[in-house]
Design a protein around this motif. Sequence first.
Motif, PDB file in Angstrom:
ATOM      1  N   VAL A 271       4.536  -5.741   3.983  1.00 30.30           N
ATOM      2  CA  VAL A 271       3.246  -6.376   3.924  1.00 30.30           C
ATOM      3  C   VAL A 271       2.495  -5.646   5.017  1.00 30.30           C
ATOM      4  CG1 VAL A 271       1.817  -8.318   4.212  1.00 30.30           C
ATOM      5  CG2 VAL A 271       4.156  -8.619   2.792  1.00 30.30           C
ATOM      6  N   PHE A 272       1.626  -4.833   5.076  1.00 31.76           N
ATOM      7  CA  PHE A 272       0.743  -4.087   5.904  1.00 31.76           C
ATOM      8  C   PHE A 272      -0.670  -4.609   5.750  1.00 31.76           C
ATOM      9  CE2 PHE A 272       3.903  -0.565   4.674  1.00 31.76           C
ATOM     10  CZ  PHE A 272       4.498  -0.660   6.072  1.00 31.76           C
ATOM     11  N   GLY A 273      -1.047  -4.715   7.395  1.00 33.64           N
ATOM     12  CA  GLY A 273      -2.424  -5.206   7.792  1.00 33.64           C
ATOM     13  C   GLY A 273      -3.589  -4.237   7.980  1.00 33.64           C
ATOM     14  N   TRP A 274      -2.967  -2.779   7.878  1.00 33.32           N
ATOM     15  CA  TRP A 274      -3.871  -1.460   7.835  1.00 33.32           C
ATOM     16  C   TRP A 274      -3.901  -0.603   6.706  1.00 33.32           C
ATOM     17  CZ3 TRP A 274       1.155  -1.913   9.930  1.00 33.32           C
ATOM     18  CH2 TRP A 274       1.928  -0.586   9.700  1.00 33.32           C
ATOM     19  N   GLU A 275      -4.673   0.144   6.693  1.00 31.09           N
ATOM     20  CA  GLU A 275      -5.031   1.030   5.554  1.00 31.09           C
ATOM     21  C   GLU A 275      -4.964   2.285   5.761  1.00 31.09           C
ATOM     22  OE1 GLU A 275      -8.289   0.084   3.476  1.00 31.09           O
ATOM     23  OE2 GLU A 275      -9.715  -0.093   5.066  1.00 31.09           O
ATOM     24  N   ASN A 276      -4.889   2.919   6.849  1.00 36.46           N
ATOM     25  CA  ASN A 276      -4.804   4.191   6.993  1.00 36.46           C
ATOM     26  C   ASN A 276      -4.045   5.093   5.955  1.00 36.46           C
ATOM     27  OD1 ASN A 276      -6.288   4.033   9.570  1.00 36.46           O
ATOM     28  ND2 ASN A 276      -4.455   3.870  10.794  1.00 36.46           N
ATOM     29  N   ALA A 277      -4.609   6.121   5.473  1.00 39.09           N
ATOM     30  CA  ALA A 277      -3.847   6.758   4.357  1.00 39.09           C
ATOM     31  C   ALA A 277      -2.860   7.272   4.192  1.00 39.09           C
ATOM     32  CB  ALA A 277      -5.054   7.716   3.632  1.00 39.09           C
ATOM     33  N   TRP A 278      -2.888   7.950   5.769  1.00 43.70           N
ATOM     34  CA  TRP A 278      -1.721   8.759   5.827  1.00 43.70           C
ATOM     35  C   TRP A 278      -0.383   8.304   6.414  1.00 43.70           C
ATOM     36  CZ3 TRP A 278      -6.155   9.328   8.765  1.00 43.70           C
ATOM     37  CH2 TRP A 278      -6.362   8.394   9.871  1.00 43.70           C
TER      38      TRP A 278
ATOM     39  N   GLY B  36       8.876   0.633  -8.396  1.00 45.10           N
ATOM     40  CA  GLY B  36       8.287  -0.538  -7.862  1.00 45.10           C
ATOM     41  C   GLY B  36       6.734  -0.658  -7.946  1.00 45.10           C
ATOM     42  N   ALA B  37       6.132  -1.436  -7.505  1.00 45.38           N
ATOM     43  CA  ALA B  37       4.887  -1.724  -7.457  1.00 45.38           C
ATOM     44  C   ALA B  37       4.126  -2.163  -6.176  1.00 45.38           C
ATOM     45  CB  ALA B  37       4.631  -2.822  -8.525  1.00 45.38           C
ATOM     46  N   HIS B  38       2.746  -2.453  -6.232  1.00 48.24           N
ATOM     47  CA  HIS B  38       1.988  -2.651  -5.250  1.00 48.24           C
ATOM     48  C   HIS B  38       0.805  -3.596  -5.307  1.00 48.24           C
ATOM     49  CE1 HIS B  38      -0.567   0.859  -5.662  1.00 48.24           C
ATOM     50  NE2 HIS B  38      -1.419   0.262  -5.068  1.00 48.24           N
ATOM     51  N   ALA B  39      -0.037  -4.158  -4.660  1.00 48.87           N
ATOM     52  CA  ALA B  39      -1.356  -4.511  -4.789  1.00 48.87           C
ATOM     53  C   ALA B  39      -1.897  -5.113  -3.642  1.00 48.87           C
ATOM     54  CB  ALA B  39      -1.133  -5.973  -5.781  1.00 48.87           C
ATOM     55  N   THR B  40      -3.212  -5.119  -3.560  1.00 49.63           N
ATOM     56  CA  THR B  40      -3.797  -5.411  -2.233  1.00 49.63           C
ATOM     57  C   THR B  40      -4.003  -7.020  -2.240  1.00 49.63           C
ATOM     58  OG1 THR B  40      -6.228  -4.939  -3.271  1.00 49.63           O
ATOM     59  CG2 THR B  40      -5.106  -3.239  -2.031  1.00 49.63           C
TER      60      THR B  40
ATOM     61  N   GLY C 210     -10.117   3.803   1.338  1.00 53.15           N
ATOM     62  CA  GLY C 210     -10.550   2.556   2.179  1.00 53.15           C
ATOM     63  C   GLY C 210     -11.168   1.472   1.261  1.00 53.15           C
ATOM     64  N   GLY C 211     -11.678   0.505   2.100  1.00 56.22           N
ATOM     65  CA  GLY C 211     -12.166  -0.734   1.745  1.00 56.22           C
ATOM     66  C   GLY C 211     -11.297  -1.571   0.782  1.00 56.22           C
ATOM     67  N   ASN C 212      -9.853  -1.625   1.220  1.00 56.48           N
ATOM     68  CA  ASN C 212      -8.995  -2.503   0.474  1.00 56.48           C
ATOM     69  C   ASN C 212      -8.977  -4.086   1.092  1.00 56.48           C
ATOM     70  OD1 ASN C 212      -7.633  -0.685  -1.152  1.00 56.48           O
ATOM     71  ND2 ASN C 212      -7.410   0.490   0.714  1.00 56.48           N
ATOM     72  N   ALA C 213      -8.755  -4.914   0.392  1.00 61.27           N
ATOM     73  CA  ALA C 213      -8.607  -6.167   0.666  1.00 61.27           C
ATOM     74  C   ALA C 213      -7.162  -6.148   1.423  1.00 61.27           C
ATOM     75  CB  ALA C 213      -8.601  -7.292  -0.500  1.00 61.27           C
ATOM     76  N   LEU C 214      -7.063  -6.852   2.695  1.00 57.10           N
ATOM     77  CA  LEU C 214      -6.034  -6.691   3.366  1.00 57.10           C
ATOM     78  C   LEU C 214      -5.394  -8.054   3.934  1.00 57.10           C
ATOM     79  CD1 LEU C 214      -6.881  -3.768   5.594  1.00 57.10           C
ATOM     80  CD2 LEU C 214      -5.127  -3.696   3.746  1.00 57.10           C
ATOM     81  N   PRO C 215      -4.449  -8.324   3.932  1.00 57.90           N
ATOM     82  CA  PRO C 215      -2.871  -7.350   3.856  1.00 57.90           C
ATOM     83  C   PRO C 215      -2.685  -7.090   2.387  1.00 57.90           C
ATOM     84  CG  PRO C 215      -2.328  -9.411   4.701  1.00 57.90           C
ATOM     85  CD  PRO C 215      -3.626  -9.700   4.444  1.00 57.90           C
ATOM     86  N   PHE C 216      -1.911  -5.857   2.139  1.00 55.65           N
ATOM     87  CA  PHE C 216      -1.344  -5.517   0.760  1.00 55.65           C
ATOM     88  C   PHE C 216       0.121  -5.453   0.800  1.00 55.65           C
ATOM     89  CE2 PHE C 216      -1.652  -1.308   2.849  1.00 55.65           C
ATOM     90  CZ  PHE C 216      -0.615  -0.567   2.124  1.00 55.65           C
ATOM     91  N   THR C 217       0.420  -5.596  -0.336  1.00 55.49           N
ATOM     92  CA  THR C 217       2.019  -5.560  -0.353  1.00 55.49           C
ATOM     93  C   THR C 217       2.466  -4.390  -1.392  1.00 55.49           C
ATOM     94  OG1 THR C 217       4.104  -6.909  -0.851  1.00 55.49           O
ATOM     95  CG2 THR C 217       2.031  -7.342  -2.104  1.00 55.49           C
ATOM     96  N   THR C 218       3.751  -3.937  -1.142  1.00 53.58           N
ATOM     97  CA  THR C 218       4.336  -2.943  -1.838  1.00 53.58           C
ATOM     98  C   THR C 218       5.811  -3.550  -2.032  1.00 53.58           C
ATOM     99  OG1 THR C 218       3.229  -1.377  -1.015  1.00 53.58           O
ATOM    100  CG2 THR C 218       5.079  -0.663  -1.978  1.00 53.58           C
ATOM    101  N   ALA C 219       6.396  -3.553  -3.186  1.00 52.99           N
ATOM    102  CA  ALA C 219       7.792  -4.247  -3.676  1.00 52.99           C
ATOM    103  C   ALA C 219       8.331  -3.624  -4.712  1.00 52.99           C
ATOM    104  CB  ALA C 219       7.557  -5.724  -3.962  1.00 52.99           C
ATOM    105  N   ARG C 220       9.884  -3.828  -4.684  1.00 53.17           N
ATOM    106  CA  ARG C 220      10.659  -3.446  -5.750  1.00 53.17           C
ATOM    107  C   ARG C 220      10.217  -3.526  -7.033  1.00 53.17           C
ATOM    108  NH1 ARG C 220      16.629  -5.338  -4.110  1.00 53.17           N
ATOM    109  NH2 ARG C 220      17.101  -3.900  -5.868  1.00 53.17           N
ATOM    110  N   ASP C 221       9.332  -4.602  -7.442  1.00 56.91           N
ATOM    111  CA  ASP C 221       8.965  -4.854  -8.812  1.00 56.91           C
ATOM    112  C   ASP C 221       7.877  -5.446  -8.744  1.00 56.91           C
ATOM    113  OD1 ASP C 221       9.760  -7.331  -8.180  1.00 56.91           O
ATOM    114  OD2 ASP C 221      11.461  -7.233  -9.510  1.00 56.91           O
ATOM    115  N   ALA C 222       7.170  -5.664 -10.022  1.00 60.84           N
ATOM    116  CA  ALA C 222       5.848  -6.414 -10.129  1.00 60.84           C
ATOM    117  C   ALA C 222       5.797  -7.725  -9.663  1.00 60.84           C
ATOM    118  CB  ALA C 222       5.099  -6.276 -11.242  1.00 60.84           C
TER     119      ALA C 222
END
Length: 285
Positions: free
Chosen positions: A221-228, A242-246, A256-268
């Motif tokens: 779960v990340f609270g920043w969105e720098n693409a790099w 895996g899957a992710h969503a803002t 940019g312009g994402n609703a934060l924080p966003f999460t990435t996980a092993r499955d939806a």
Amino acid sequence: MFDEGFAAECLGPVEEAVRRTAAAEIMPRFRALTADQVAEKNGPHDLVTVADRDAEAHLTAALTALLPGSVVVGEETVDADPGRYAALAGDRPVWIVDPIDGTRTFVRGDEGFCTLVALAHRGELLASWTYAPVHDRMATALRGGGARLDGAELRAGSPDDGAPLRIAASYPFHTTPGAKRALLRLRTEGVRAGAVRARPCAGSAGLEYLEIARGALDATVFGWENAWDHAAGLLLVAEAGGAHATLDGTPFRLAGGNALPFTTARDAQTVARIRRLLLGDHPAA
């Protein structure tokens, strides 16, 4: 016109360029930095070293030579010229580069850092490279072509039923008030009771994504969105299943312009579960 089939053709050449860059610019400085080779950018927690800058310059030359007409959006390039970030929303193919992901870790002489490269076009990720030079481990991903670590296929799988989730979460105190409130919901009584086990990031977002793709970590779960920081890992996890969503449920936008924080996980299913936690819905579910 850019042919997106180039992504498959460049997997090997880019891997070679990343390895050469690490050997020439990064590893000779590992545990050998002098005080004048380290500087602060936006504060004591945002460092840059001569290795970061020289590695990004080395990669920029190599990558743009492989793909004439492409542009590099790198951490150090954008620090010097913030307007370069807008290329992520343009029509030219873009190399997204973090020469040393985990600079503070690198400065401390710890091993948990990596080099991240991703290729994108019109906001779509096409290929990515995650290289941990201390251990000589290379993870690659190709859109529609899967994810690999040192040549072996990566599959994220799913968390075990009923097991506490293993989450690497941003520290909540260096973000917006809204994102802070969401991140702190991972620390509710229900979470502490065992539904979710949160831990701070290891210092390298790229290596946390690799842990998800390997099935060794359930989510970030990340609270920043720098693409790099995220581009290479997002494709790696996606191609590992895996899957992710803002926070608002939409996919992460590179520009940019994402609703934060966003999460990435092993499955939806795990993504949906963590989003409920962040939103304050059914915190122990």
